[in-house]
Structure formats: structure tokens, C-alpha cells
Motif scaffolding. Structure first.
Motif, PDB file in Angstrom:
ATOM      1  N   VAL A  69       0.840  -1.204   0.000  1.00 19.41           N
ATOM      2  CA  VAL A  69       0.000   0.000   0.000  1.00 19.41           C
ATOM      3  C   VAL A  69       0.874   1.253   0.000  1.00 19.41           C
ATOM      4  N   VAL A  70       1.939   1.247   0.795  1.00 26.40           N
ATOM      5  CA  VAL A  70       2.844   2.399   0.833  1.00 26.40           C
ATOM      6  C   VAL A  70       3.427   2.655  -0.554  1.00 26.40           C
ATOM      7  N   LEU A  71       3.849   1.611  -1.236  1.00 25.42           N
ATOM      8  CA  LEU A  71       4.420   1.774  -2.572  1.00 25.42           C
ATOM      9  C   LEU A  71       3.380   2.308  -3.558  1.00 25.42           C
ATOM     10  N   GLY A  72       2.167   1.767  -3.491  1.00 34.16           N
ATOM     11  CA  GLY A  72       1.118   2.246  -4.376  1.00 34.16           C
ATOM     12  C   GLY A  72       0.817   3.718  -4.148  1.00 34.16           C
ATOM     13  N   LEU A  73       0.779   4.128  -2.881  1.00 35.85           N
ATOM     14  CA  LEU A  73       0.513   5.529  -2.563  1.00 35.85           C
ATOM     15  C   LEU A  73       1.657   6.435  -3.001  1.00 35.85           C
ATOM     16  N   LEU A  74       2.884   5.936  -2.938  1.00 35.36           N
ATOM     17  CA  LEU A  74       4.018   6.720  -3.422  1.00 35.36           C
ATOM     18  C   LEU A  74       3.898   6.981  -4.919  1.00 35.36           C
ATOM     19  N   VAL A  75       3.502   5.969  -5.670  1.00 34.80           N
ATOM     20  CA  VAL A  75       3.297   6.157  -7.111  1.00 34.80           C
ATOM     21  C   VAL A  75       2.255   7.248  -7.342  1.00 34.80           C
ATOM     22  N   ILE A  76       1.136   7.156  -6.637  1.00 32.63           N
ATOM     23  CA  ILE A  76       0.030   8.097  -6.828  1.00 32.63           C
ATOM     24  C   ILE A  76       0.413   9.494  -6.333  1.00 32.63           C
ATOM     25  N   SER A  77       1.263   9.569  -5.307  1.00 35.92           N
ATOM     26  CA  SER A  77       1.669  10.878  -4.772  1.00 35.92           C
ATOM     27  C   SER A  77       2.323  11.737  -5.844  1.00 35.92           C
ATOM     28  N   HIS A  78       2.944  11.095  -6.814  1.00 31.57           N
ATOM     29  CA  HIS A  78       3.630  11.836  -7.880  1.00 31.57           C
ATOM     30  C   HIS A  78       2.659  12.771  -8.594  1.00 31.57           C
ATOM     31  N   TRP A  79       1.454  12.298  -8.890  1.00 30.03           N
ATOM     32  CA  TRP A  79       0.478  13.113  -9.623  1.00 30.03           C
ATOM     33  C   TRP A  79       0.053  14.321  -8.791  1.00 30.03           C
ATOM     34  N   PHE A  80      -0.152  14.124  -7.519  1.00 34.83           N
ATOM     35  CA  PHE A  80      -0.629  15.219  -6.681  1.00 34.83           C
ATOM     36  C   PHE A  80       0.479  16.248  -6.413  1.00 34.83           C
ATOM     37  N   LEU A  81       1.728  15.812  -6.336  1.00 28.92           N
ATOM     38  CA  LEU A  81       2.823  16.769  -6.251  1.00 28.92           C
ATOM     39  C   LEU A  81       2.942  17.560  -7.554  1.00 28.92           C
ATOM     40  N   ASP A  82       2.783  16.880  -8.692  1.00 30.34           N
ATOM     41  CA  ASP A  82       2.786  17.579  -9.981  1.00 30.34           C
ATOM     42  C   ASP A  82       1.628  18.566 -10.070  1.00 30.34           C
ATOM     43  N   LEU A  83       0.491  18.182  -9.531  1.00 30.91           N
ATOM     44  CA  LEU A  83      -0.678  19.058  -9.568  1.00 30.91           C
ATOM     45  C   LEU A  83      -0.368  20.411  -8.927  1.00 30.91           C
ATOM     46  N   ALA A  84       0.416  20.407  -7.878  1.00 26.60           N
ATOM     47  CA  ALA A  84       0.724  21.658  -7.178  1.00 26.60           C
ATOM     48  C   ALA A  84       1.554  22.605  -8.036  1.00 26.60           C
ATOM     49  N   VAL A  85       2.465  22.064  -8.848  1.00 25.67           N
ATOM     50  CA  VAL A  85       3.409  22.938  -9.551  1.00 25.67           C
ATOM     51  C   VAL A  85       3.056  23.174 -11.019  1.00 25.67           C
ATOM     52  N   HIS A  86       2.448  22.213 -11.679  1.00 20.79           N
ATOM     53  CA  HIS A  86       2.195  22.324 -13.118  1.00 20.79           C
ATOM     54  C   HIS A  86       1.205  23.436 -13.434  1.00 20.79           C
ATOM     55  N   LEU A  87       1.375  24.038 -14.606  1.00 23.22           N
ATOM     56  CA  LEU A  87       0.299  24.813 -15.203  1.00 23.22           C
ATOM     57  C   LEU A  87      -0.783  23.826 -15.618  1.00 23.22           C
ATOM     58  N   PRO A  88      -1.994  24.255 -15.918  1.00 22.33           N
ATOM     59  CA  PRO A  88      -3.059  23.284 -16.240  1.00 22.33           C
ATOM     60  C   PRO A  88      -2.731  22.447 -17.480  1.00 22.33           C
ATOM     61  N   ASP A  89      -2.188  21.250 -17.228  1.00 25.87           N
ATOM     62  CA  ASP A  89      -1.865  20.330 -18.326  1.00 25.87           C
ATOM     63  C   ASP A  89      -2.026  18.862 -17.920  1.00 25.87           C
ATOM     64  N   LEU A  90      -2.415  18.629 -16.661  1.00 22.98           N
ATOM     65  CA  LEU A  90      -2.572  17.259 -16.168  1.00 22.98           C
ATOM     66  C   LEU A  90      -3.997  16.773 -16.426  1.00 22.98           C
TER      67      LEU A  90
END
Length: 230
Positions: A94-115
Motif C-alpha cells: 500500500v505504501v508503494l502504491g501511494l508513493l506512485v500516486i503521490s507523484h500526480w498530486f505533487l505535480d498538480l501543485a506545480v504544473h500549469l493546467p496540463d494534467l
């Protein structure tokens, strides 16, 4: 987001101490390890388009396989499921799966609207921290310091290699990050793809670091009402 993802990998040692730092890095950076391969296969695309609105010169025109939320959830589930099938350790999976998913939410914070939320005609999201270089450097820097701090709190070196290899990795990640921010603009999509593949070196380096460090034993907890002998 770059060192922020590696920060998540460092921090993951607190939640899953039995995992190597290399495996934690692999999970935290899985999407960005998948993405350059998809670029080389022409399944996803990026444009080199420097803009005063963003300190990142890359314009992510199409990356639904590696970075749409729906498929990211699937990648996280798959990553965790593979680990569970190999080790039969649900909590760590579960920890590994959440780490994979965390990548998208960290990107969400910094990216311009492209996700994208899903492949196809999806709304594009991004909170746009990249509009401010100062704010981006501050947030990623703080995340990185916190992640490394948590890793140091949970591990101890077995030998001098365990000290020097870790700090060399930390310094090199910072140097690469600064070079990406302030260095020359990549000449092409292909150059971006091959350059991004070099991130595999950080995974291998992290495995080497972790082999030379040990997880700190947690202090024994005395039952309430019982005092240790003097």
C-alpha cells in the motif's frame, strides 16, 4: 517537480523501513521513468516552449498514459499489487502504491493546467506554482529537506560508505535540479527523453546507499504503570 518526488521517496523510509531507498525512489518517480520511454515510442509528446509564465520550458502537450489521474491510480494499484504478489506484505504494498500516486498530486501543485484526469477529451488541471520560480524553489527545497531529514531519522550508517554515498546523492540531486532550472533549454523532445532516462542512475545509487545503512531500532515502549529498573 523534481527533487520533491525524491523527497517523497526519502520520506517513505519512515512508513516502510524494510524497503530499500532504491525501491522507494522507483515508486515515487515511476511516472517520470515511464514517461521518457513513451516519448521515445511517440506515444506521448512534449514541446520545448520557454514561456515567461513558467520557469519550466517544457510544454506537456500529451501524456495521458503516464500522467492522467485515472491511469496513475491504475499504475499505483499495479505497482502495489506486484509487490504484494512477490512479498505478501499488504502494508508495504500500500505504501508503494501511494508513493506512485503521490507523484500526480505533487505535480498538480506545480504544473500549469496540463494534467488530464483521464485519456481523451479531459479537463486539464494544475495549480501553477511554476509561475513563480522563487515559490517553486522554496516549496521543493523544504520538501527535500524534510524528506532527507526523515530518512536520516530512520536510518544510521553501517560504515563510512553509508555516510558519503548518501550525502553525495543528496548534493548531486540538488546540482541536477539547479542545472535543470537555470541551465540551457533542451534542444528537442528526443533530448528530453534520453536525458530523463538518466534518472535510473539515481535509483541504482539509492540501492547502493541503502545497502550501507541500517534501520534504527525503535526504543522499547514500557507498559503503563511499569517503571524501568535503575
Amino acid at each position: 517537480m523534481f527533487i520533491g518526488h525524491f523527497a517523497a521517496g526519502f520520506a517513505g523510509k519512515s512508513a516502510a523501513p524494510k524497503l530499500s531507498l532504491g525501491t522507494l525512489f522507483l515508486a515515487a518517480q515511476f511516472l517520470d521513468l515511464l514517461w521518457p520511454t513513451l516519448l521515445l515510442l511517440h506515444l506521448e509528446h512534449v514541446e520545448i516552449a520557454p514561456s515567461p509564465e513558467s520557469f519550466n520550458p517544457l510544454h506537456f502537450t500529451s501524456y495521458p498514459i503516464s500522467h492522467s489521474l485515472l491511469l496513475v491510480l491504475g499504475w499505483g494499484l499495479l505497482f502495489g499489487a506486484v509487490y504484494w504478489m512477490l512479498r505478501k506484505d499488504l502494508r508495504t504494498a500500500v505504501v508503494l502504491g501511494l508513493l506512485v500516486i503521490s507523484h500526480w498530486f505533487l505535480d498538480l501543485a506545480v504544473h500549469l493546467p496540463d494534467l488530464p484526469l483521464y485519456p481523451g477529451n479531459s479537463p486539464l488541471l494544475g495549480l501553477g506554482l511554476w509561475k513563480s520560480t522563487t515559490a517553486t524553489l522554496l516549496v521543493e527545497g523544504l520538501l527535500f529537506i524534510l524528506g532527507v531529514g526523515l530518512y536520516l531519522r530512520r536510518t544510521t550508517p553501517k560504515n563510512k560508505t553509508g555516510v558519503y554515498s548518501l550525502w553525495a546523492l543528496v548534493v548531486f540531486l540538488v546540482i541536477v535540479y539547479v542545472a535543470n532550472v537555470f541551465g540551457p533549454v533542451p534542444p528537442s523532445e528526443t533530448a528530453v527523453a534520453w536525458g530523463s532516462q538518466l534518472q535510473w542512475l539515481f535509483i541504482l545509487w539509492a540501492y547502493w546507499v541503502d545497502r550501507n545503512r541500517a534501520v534504527k531500532a525503535k526504543p522499547l515502549q514500557m507498559p503503563s504503570g511499569i517503571q524501568p529498573a535503575l
